[in-house]
Design a protein around this motif. Structure first.
Motif, PDB file in Angstrom:
ATOM      1  N   SER A 194      43.550  46.335  37.433  1.00  0.00           N
ATOM      2  CA  SER A 194      42.146  46.820  37.546  1.00  0.00           C
ATOM      3  C   SER A 194      41.638  46.058  38.952  1.00  0.00           C
ATOM      4  N   SER A 195      41.872  44.835  39.024  1.00  0.00           N
ATOM      5  CA  SER A 195      41.693  44.210  40.139  1.00  0.00           C
ATOM      6  C   SER A 195      42.960  43.524  40.541  1.00  0.00           C
ATOM      7  N   PRO A 196      43.802  44.143  41.587  1.00  0.00           N
ATOM      8  CA  PRO A 196      45.052  43.386  42.266  1.00  0.00           C
ATOM      9  C   PRO A 196      44.632  42.182  43.027  1.00  0.00           C
ATOM     10  N   ILE A 197      45.458  41.144  42.922  1.00  0.00           N
ATOM     11  CA  ILE A 197      45.372  39.684  43.852  1.00  0.00           C
ATOM     12  C   ILE A 197      46.215  39.963  44.985  1.00  0.00           C
ATOM     13  N   THR A 198      45.912  39.808  46.155  1.00  0.00           N
ATOM     14  CA  THR A 198      46.597  39.793  47.351  1.00  0.00           C
ATOM     15  C   THR A 198      47.175  38.420  47.351  1.00  0.00           C
TER      16      THR A 198
END
Length: 204
Positions: A194-198
């Protein structure tokens, strides 16, 4: 702490705790327990505080941190970066030498350069290293550095981070590190977030 950057100093403890719970809710920590009772999550929090408070206890040894997973793409490298990048900025990784002599030189070079951490990524097989075990239990390091024939002595202020898929550890090494275990029951690359971390987000 030094005002190197602006951050919210009056954040309520509950708000800070909920930030961490949300941040780590999508990582496949092993045990299948809620984060509040999950040992691997506790190890990750210990990694955060070890990096942030490294200068508060100068005369004590720090454990190493090892991230283990059953397959690639589980989030091992990202977890280490999340612990290190907020303090040190972008995190470089390096390979762990196969031979003990080279390992000794690389670890001695680490302290001679005054570095705060080393991150050995994607270590394979069975890890048993007298040089690494000695490094984790010695507040001062003496030895030869890479590329030179001189011997140096320097205080050991570095924390070691290691990651590996299906990596096993020697009994002596297990006593000197904290292990964060990840387990993906299905193909890791097929997961959706839901909230990808780069890779750049932790240091920003």
């Amino acid at each position: 702490t030094a005002p190197a950057f602006e951050y919210k100093t009056d954040m309520p403890a509950d708000e800070a705790w909920n930030f961490f719970l949300e941040l780590y809710s999508q990582f496949p920590f092993s045990e299948g327990k809620p984060l509040e009772k999950n040992r691997s999550f506790a190890v990750q929090m210990a990694a955060h505080f070890t990096a942030f408070g490294r200068l508060l206890l100068m005369d004590t040894l720090r454990p190493g941190f090892v991230y283990l997973a059953n397959q690639s793409g589980s989030g091992k490298t990202l977890l280490a970066r999340l612990a290190l990048a907020p303090v040190f900025g972008p995190v470089a990784v390096e390979s762990f030498p196969r031979g003990e002599e080279e390992r000794g030189k690389q670890l001695t070079t680490l302290v001679a350069e005054g570095r705060s951490f080393a991150f050995f990524d994607n270590v394979k097989g069975h890890l048993s290293s007298a040089e690494l075990e000695g490094f984790l239990t010695t507040p001062q390091r003496t030895g030869r550095i890479l590329g030179q024939s001189v011997t140096v002595t320097a205080p050991n202020l570095a924390t070691v981070f290691i990651s590996g898929n299906q990596l096993s550890l020697s009994a002596d090494l297990k006593r000197r590190v904290l292990v964060c275990e990840l387990f993906c029951a299905r193909e890791a690359t097929e997961r959706e977030f839901s909230s990808p971390i780069t890779d750049t987000w932790p240091s920003r």
